[in-house]
Design an enzyme around this catalytic site. Structure first.
Site, PDB file in Angstrom:
ATOM      1  N   SER A  25      16.739  -1.376 -12.056  1.00  0.00           N
ATOM      2  CA  SER A  25      17.202   0.215 -12.234  1.00  0.00           C
ATOM      3  C   SER A  25      16.127   0.985 -11.715  1.00  0.00           C
ATOM      4  O   SER A  25      16.083   2.323 -11.993  1.00  0.00           O
ATOM      5  CB  SER A  25      17.635   0.733 -13.517  1.00  0.00           C
ATOM      6  OG  SER A  25      18.781  -0.054 -13.645  1.00  0.00           O
ATOM      7  N   GLY A  80      15.902  -3.237  -4.451  1.00  0.00           N
ATOM      8  CA  GLY A  80      15.027  -2.786  -5.597  1.00  0.00           C
ATOM      9  C   GLY A  80      15.868  -3.614  -6.627  1.00  0.00           C
ATOM     10  O   GLY A  80      16.745  -3.846  -6.777  1.00  0.00           O
ATOM     11  N   GLY A 102      14.380   3.629  -9.538  1.00  0.00           N
ATOM     12  CA  GLY A 102      14.909   4.631  -8.568  1.00  0.00           C
ATOM     13  C   GLY A 102      16.423   4.914  -8.562  1.00  0.00           C
ATOM     14  O   GLY A 102      17.089   5.515  -7.660  1.00  0.00           O
ATOM     15  N   ARG A 161      19.697 -14.826  -8.334  1.00  0.00           N
ATOM     16  CA  ARG A 161      18.881 -15.294  -9.269  1.00  0.00           C
ATOM     17  C   ARG A 161      19.417 -15.298 -10.531  1.00  0.00           C
ATOM     18  O   ARG A 161      20.404 -14.782 -10.751  1.00  0.00           O
ATOM     19  CB  ARG A 161      17.604 -14.159  -9.356  1.00  0.00           C
ATOM     20  CG  ARG A 161      17.840 -12.706  -9.335  1.00  0.00           C
ATOM     21  CD  ARG A 161      16.870 -11.866  -9.569  1.00  0.00           C
ATOM     22  NE  ARG A 161      17.216 -10.397  -9.670  1.00  0.00           N
ATOM     23  CZ  ARG A 161      17.737  -9.788 -10.702  1.00  0.00           C
ATOM     24  NH1 ARG A 161      17.908 -10.608 -11.762  1.00  0.00           N
ATOM     25  NH2 ARG A 161      18.121  -8.522 -10.924  1.00  0.00           N
TER      26      ARG A 161
END
Length: 420
Positions: free
Chosen positions: A161, A158, A163, A283
């Site tokens: 931030s 994920g 969860g 990335r």
């Protein structure tokens, strides 16, 4: 001769505008940006500018190969890339299929799995927080007990931030575990939770392109237990020794994860034991960071990334030296946004380079405890840290908004974001 095109998988994440910035940078390089998306309607801003957005199932690699093959009949596809981490590995696989420049998809997939990433970093002797993988609630409880509270609990896959929460006691641990394993949290893959030691200390980001360290920035989170970015500054105020130590660890991360093509953003905390790696993102940094880097150094990181992706020579030579910083406008309650104002006055302050509001009055506000709590940002630059901070203080103080609570209370709660 066919016009050269740049294929972008999906586009900008909420509040980051990276997808839009990539399309604009592609146009400046005389490329035709073409966005492939499972939901083209979300890119109304691109369509309004006459840019091409094509519907395709971006979760289906074969469907993407077929669509790109169709586009090759009309365009010379110079490169394939994405502004979204969730699609980086897919973009890399497409690059391999069409023999275009791109990262190693296996390295990207391993890096995007936070547990696998941690294993590889720890095996290489790179300092990381203590961590364990949990597959159910009992696993989470056992892992937290073994590491010791407080712990950070988050999905193994994920971004933004989403969860992620600091659990300081057993009640917070049980509550967040129930949330993650419940229906409210949307999983991109099978539920797997990373439980990790809470590393305390100043937060830094190292930006790299290839094997070159471009910049080290600093950032702050808002109030715990959530991790919502509230400020970012380029460059970070570091001593030569601190800069070297962060740089050395960052390059070690690339070697451990077999990265080194394209941009990498490495998040670290400077703890009492020195720098500790929190995450390695294969990335470009998200949010306002690319704009801040451009203001601070005069280098358009996105344009240089595109040049790399289309096989052209890229150059990160710094042309200016300023202190650029951003303050995020984050909400602190749910409800209906009645008004938001002061942005025009804030933008007129000397040194303010950008004021963006992501929402308009009558918008329903629902806090998530992550990047989606951001409703705008202010960016400023000057030759000094103190000067930039003073400009931001003045600008942010002019912006105010009011939210009527969801419970229907009639009281007008005026909110004004102050300071950092």
């Amino acid at each position: 001769m066919s016009r050269r095109a740049l294929i972008l998988l999906e586009g900008n994440a909420y509040g980051s505008f990276a997808g839009l910035l990539y399309t604009q940078a592609a146009q400046r390089l005389d490329l035709r940006p073409i966005t492939l998306s499972a939901n083209p309607a979300q890119f109304y801003d691109l369509a309004a500018d006459g840019l091409e957005v094509i519907r395709v199932d971006t979760s289906d690699l074969n469907a993407l190969i077929d669509k790109c093959s169709e586009l090759r009949a009309a365009y010379d596809i110079a490169g394939i890339m994405t502004a979204r981490e969730a699609f980086y590995a897919t973009a890399a696989k497409l690059c391999r299929h069409f023999d275009l420049p791109g990262p190693n998809p296996v390295s990207i997939e391993r890096c995007c799995d936070k547990f696998v990433q941690r294993q590889l970093l720890a095996h290489a002797g790179i300092p990381v927080p203590a961590f364990k993988l949990a597959l159910d609630a009992a696993d989470v409880e056992r892992s937290a007990a073994a590491i010791g509270l407080p712990v950070v609990v988050k999905p193994a896959v994920g971004t933004g931030s989403v969860g992620v929460r600091l659990c300081r006691d057993s009640d917070e641990l049980a509550e967040h575990t129930a949330y993650l394993f419940g229906a409210a949290h949307l999983w991109r893959s099978s539920p797997r939770i990373l439980v990790e030691e809470f590393a305390e200390g100043p937060l830094y980001y190292a930006d790299l392109m290839g094997n070159e360290i471009f910049a080290i920035a600093t950032s702050d989170f808002g109030p715990l237990p959530n991790f919502v970015i509230q400020s970012a500054t380029y460059p970070a105020p570091l001593t030569d020794d601190e800069h070297k130590r962060i740089g050395d660890i960052s390059l070690s991360c690339l070697r451990a994860l077999c990265l080194g093509w394209g941009p990498t953003c490495i998040e670290l905390r400077w703890t009492k034991l020195g720098p500790v790696v929190i995450e390695v993102n294969p990335r470009l940094a998200g949010g306002t960071n690319p704009r801040l880097a451009q203001l601070a150094y005069g280098v358009d990181f996105l344009t240089e990334h595109i040049k790399l992706a289309i096989g052209e020579q890229w150059n990160l030579r710094k042309r200016v030296s300023l202190i650029a910083a951003a303050r995020m406008l984050n909400v602190d309650r749910d409800g209906i946004l009645d008004r938001i104002e002061g942005d025009t006055r804030a933008a007129a302050i000397p040194g303010v380079t950008e004021v963006k509001l992501y929402v308009k009055p009558t918008t329903s506000i629902v806090r998530h405890g992550d990047y989606r709590d951001r409703i705008g940002h202010v960016i400023a630059s000057s030759p000094t840290f103190a000067g930039t901070e003073a400009i931001l203080d003045r600008a942010v103080d002019l912006i105010s908004w009011s939210i009527t609570p969801s419970e229907g209370a009639s009281e007008d709660l005026s909110l004004k974001r102050q300071g950092r």
